[in-house]
Design a protein around this motif. Structure first.
Motif, short mmCIF file in Angstrom:
data_model
loop_
_atom_site.label_atom_id
_atom_site.label_comp_id
_atom_site.label_asym_id
_atom_site.label_seq_id
_atom_site.Cartn_x
_atom_site.Cartn_y
_atom_site.Cartn_z
N PRO A 175 88.31 44.59 35.12
CA PRO A 175 87.24 44.02 35.96
C PRO A 175 85.89 44.13 35.28
O PRO A 175 85.53 45.17 34.72
N ARG A 176 85.14 43.04 35.30
CA ARG A 176 83.84 43.02 34.65
C ARG A 176 82.74 43.33 35.67
O ARG A 176 82.99 43.56 36.84
N ALA A 177 81.51 43.31 35.18
CA ALA A 177 80.38 43.57 36.04
C ALA A 177 80.30 42.53 37.15
O ALA A 177 80.69 41.39 36.97
N THR A 178 79.81 42.94 38.30
CA THR A 178 79.65 42.03 39.42
C THR A 178 78.19 41.58 39.51
O THR A 178 77.31 42.12 38.84
N ILE A 179 77.95 40.60 40.36
CA ILE A 179 76.58 40.13 40.59
C ILE A 179 75.69 41.29 41.03
O ILE A 179 74.52 41.37 40.69
N GLN A 180 76.25 42.20 41.79
CA GLN A 180 75.47 43.33 42.31
C GLN A 180 75.01 44.25 41.19
O GLN A 180 74.00 44.95 41.32
N ASP A 181 75.74 44.26 40.06
CA ASP A 181 75.46 45.22 39.00
C ASP A 181 74.36 44.77 38.04
O ASP A 181 73.89 45.57 37.23
N ILE A 182 73.96 43.50 38.08
CA ILE A 182 73.05 42.98 37.07
C ILE A 182 71.75 42.48 37.71
O ILE A 182 71.69 42.21 38.91
N ASN A 183 70.73 42.39 36.88
CA ASN A 183 69.45 41.83 37.30
C ASN A 183 69.19 40.56 36.49
O ASN A 183 69.37 40.54 35.26
N ILE A 184 68.76 39.51 37.18
CA ILE A 184 68.61 38.20 36.55
C ILE A 184 67.16 37.76 36.62
O ILE A 184 66.51 37.86 37.67
N LEU A 185 66.67 37.25 35.50
CA LEU A 185 65.32 36.68 35.43
C LEU A 185 65.45 35.16 35.39
O LEU A 185 66.28 34.61 34.65
N VAL A 186 64.65 34.48 36.22
CA VAL A 186 64.64 33.02 36.18
C VAL A 186 63.28 32.57 35.67
O VAL A 186 62.23 33.07 36.08
N ARG A 187 63.31 31.65 34.72
CA ARG A 187 62.09 31.07 34.17
C ARG A 187 62.04 29.59 34.52
O ARG A 187 63.06 28.89 34.45
N SER A 188 60.86 29.11 34.87
CA SER A 188 60.69 27.73 35.32
C SER A 188 59.97 26.92 34.26
O SER A 188 58.85 27.27 33.87
N LYS A 189 60.60 25.85 33.82
CA LYS A 189 59.95 24.93 32.88
C LYS A 189 59.44 23.73 33.65
O LYS A 189 60.21 23.02 34.29
N TYR A 190 58.13 23.51 33.62
CA TYR A 190 57.53 22.39 34.35
C TYR A 190 58.01 21.07 33.76
O TYR A 190 58.01 20.87 32.55
N VAL A 191 58.43 20.15 34.63
CA VAL A 191 58.96 18.86 34.19
C VAL A 191 58.04 17.71 34.57
O VAL A 191 57.67 16.88 33.73
N LYS A 192 57.64 17.64 35.85
CA LYS A 192 56.88 16.47 36.28
C LYS A 192 56.17 16.73 37.61
O LYS A 192 56.68 17.49 38.44
N GLN A 193 55.02 16.09 37.77
CA GLN A 193 54.35 16.07 39.06
C GLN A 193 54.79 14.83 39.82
O GLN A 193 54.88 13.74 39.26
N LEU A 194 55.05 15.00 41.12
CA LEU A 194 55.51 13.89 41.95
C LEU A 194 54.36 13.35 42.79
O LEU A 194 53.44 14.09 43.15
N PRO A 195 54.43 12.06 43.14
CA PRO A 195 53.33 11.42 43.88
C PRO A 195 53.39 11.67 45.38
O PRO A 195 53.46 10.75 46.18
N GLY A 196 53.38 12.91 45.79
CA GLY A 196 53.49 13.25 47.19
C GLY A 196 54.45 14.39 47.40
O GLY A 196 55.10 14.87 46.47
N ILE A 197 54.57 14.85 48.64
CA ILE A 197 55.49 15.94 48.95
C ILE A 197 56.91 15.40 49.00
O ILE A 197 57.21 14.49 49.79
N PRO A 198 57.83 15.95 48.20
CA PRO A 198 59.23 15.55 48.33
C PRO A 198 59.82 16.17 49.59
O PRO A 198 59.77 17.39 49.78
N ILE A 199 60.36 15.35 50.46
CA ILE A 199 60.97 15.86 51.69
C ILE A 199 62.33 16.47 51.41
O ILE A 199 62.72 17.50 51.96
#
Length: 500
Positions: A175-199
């Motif tokens: 058995p390998r490590a579970t989701i509970q055992d690890i810490n995850i970093l998320v990085r956001s790469k900006y792609v585009k500005q939208l012409p209004g609020i996306p619903i």
């Protein structure tokens, strides 16, 4: 998470078997028609030979094929007369429904229909599997997907694990490590500005060319974007009928692989939705004035998980039904066994688990009738809302952004958004959020679910949508409001996950 390969049903596995021969034989499984009744056929293939949901070609043998010099019989001609789909598997036989063709007779041969098989794994593994099966391609948009593991290869059918073939000379994994055992970093790469609020937003193959498009819902219109490597290119727009649009889904409906666009709308205090289809560069209505808010809860099983829920200012969330779209006609296909408190707006399947957010803001997880996980008040709605008349007062009724299933660092997880309402909302009944957060929900063991926040998974104001593509990319669409409507905007980010 319990070792994933342990969940695969072993159809043909011995410690010293040649996995190549077993894998080849798996995709060459065949049998015979032993009975025909109306639109169903009986096959001599039981639990050891076939699984529910598999499609088989019905073959009619013709004349002999002889060598012109030696006269040796090389085989017989075969003609495909029908295609059937297995709906029930017994110990020694199975029942299949006729999908295409009619002239089926007792004695006809049937063979598993695996014209295209996808592969996920290393280049070395792809080379090995390609030497066994000629029709293998990279990706995960096939009905059959072969996945590489350290000790062999697993096979999924429409997202369900059905077989595992162990390579020679390997050790059983611990058995390998579970989701509970690890810490995850998320990085956001900006792609585009939208012409209004996306619903709302979703992705899918609208044009049948094997490429995903991003469809974004704004108030009053839809916009379709091509998804380039580092940009979104606007392709078309569609003006919506009168009413308030609250969400969209992009998914195949019925037997076609090309995706439809489901637009959920409220008009006159009740659901009045529509379904669109791409024709050329335009979106054309297929069905209008649908009295349900609709969803495809699992894109790997669009036919089985296409459902609708009634909604009105009088009863709010009402009955839930299965739906089917055939020949441009939308039909009810029976009741859907929704748990108590079910809301369709934030609902989706994570494997065999049904996730949704109830009206108190709790994320709840069900395995059939059994509730296996729930949170405290976590969800705060989104900028998707409708003004409803409740008695003599008016209410801004908020809808939840739904989560998605994604592969994060080799874990199959659910990504669930949460938006935090600002104090302005509480005092003035103005829809406003202070931040959006992304949570990860994973399987720790059988019916054991763990939920944790992601480091770096915070955005200004609200997360309006989380979407994935067939090649595994994950995008977040956010929305923010200004002091005047022209300052309202949205942004698109592509996510990258790393292990801390």
């Amino acid at each position: 998470m319990i070792l994933l390969v342990a969940t695969f049903l072993v159809l043909s596995l011995t410690a010293f078997a040649d996995w190549k021969d077993d894998l080849r034989a798996f995709f060459q499984r065949s049998g015979y028609v032993v009975g025909v009744r109306n639109n169903e056929v009986l096959l001599d293939m039981g639990k050891q030979s076939v699984r529910e949901g598999e499609e088989l070609k019905v073959l009619r043998e013709g004349g002999e094929i002889k060598h012109p010099v030696t006269g040796q019989v090389l085989g017989r001609e075969e003609t495909v007369v029908a295609v059937v789909r297995v709906v029930s598997v017994k110990e020694n036989y199975s029942v299949a429904k006729v999908e295409k063709g009619r002239d089926i007779k007792v004695g006809d041969r049937v063979k598993v229909d695996a014209q295209a098989v996808c592969y996920e794994g290393s280049e070395e593994g792809f080379f090995k599997v390609s030497g066994v099966l000629e029709n293998v391609k990279r990706g995960k948009d096939c009905r059959y997907v072969i996945k590489e593991f350290p000790n062999g290869f697993g096979v999924e059918l429409e997202g369900r694990p059905i077989a595992f073939f162990q390579s020679q000379g390997t050790q059983i994994l611990q058995p390998r490590a579970t989701i509970q055992d690890i810490n995850i970093l998320v990085r956001s790469k900006y792609v585009k500005q939208l012409p209004g609020i996306p619903i709302s937003a979703d992705t899918g193959d609208l044009y049948g060319n094997g490429k995903d498009n991003l469809v974004v819902l704004y108030q009053g219109r839809l916009e379709v974007y091509e998804m380039a490597k580092n940009d979104l290119i606007r392709r078309s727009s569609f003006s919506l009928p009168a009413g308030t649009a609250v969400s969209i889904y992009v998914a195949p409906l019925g037997k076609e692989k090309t995706a439809y666009v489901i637009v959920n709308m409220i008009s006159g205090g009740k659901a009045s939705s529509l379904i669109l289809k791409a024709v050329g560069d335009s979106l054309i209505p297929v069905v209008k004035d649908i009295p349900y808010l609709m969803a495809v809860l699992d894109k790997n099983r669009p036919t089985e998980t296409f459902v609708g829920q009634s909604f009105s200012s009088d009863e709010m969330w009402g009955k839930v039904v299965k739906l089917s779209l055939e020949g441009g006609v939308l039909k009810e296909a029976g009741n859907f066994p929704a748990p108590r408190g079910f809301r369709i707006d934030g609902a989706f399947y994570y494997g065999h688990y049904l996730l949704f957010t109830d009206s108190s803001g709790r994320v709840r997880v069900f395995d059939g009738d059994n509730e296996v996980f729930s949170t405290e008040d976590i969800a705060g709605g989104s900028y998707s809302y409708v003004e409803l008349n409740i008695g003599e007062s008016k209410l801004n009724f908020l809808f939840y952004p739904r989560g998605v299933v994604a592969k994060v660092l080799d874990f199959n997880v659910a990504l669930v958004p949460r938006n935090v309402r600002s104090e302005v909302f509480k005092f003035l009944d103005v829809v406003k959020f202070s931040r959006g957060e992304l949570f990860l929900l994973g399987e720790k063991g059988k019916d054991l679910i763990v939920m944790k926040s992601l480091r770096g998974g915070n955005w200004e104001e609200a997360i309006q949508a989380v979407v994935t593509t067939r090649d595994g990319r994950v995008f977040v669409l956010t929305g923010r409001t200004g002091t005047i409507p022209v300052q309202n905007r949205g942004d698109v980010y592509e996510l990258e996950f790393r292990l801390l």
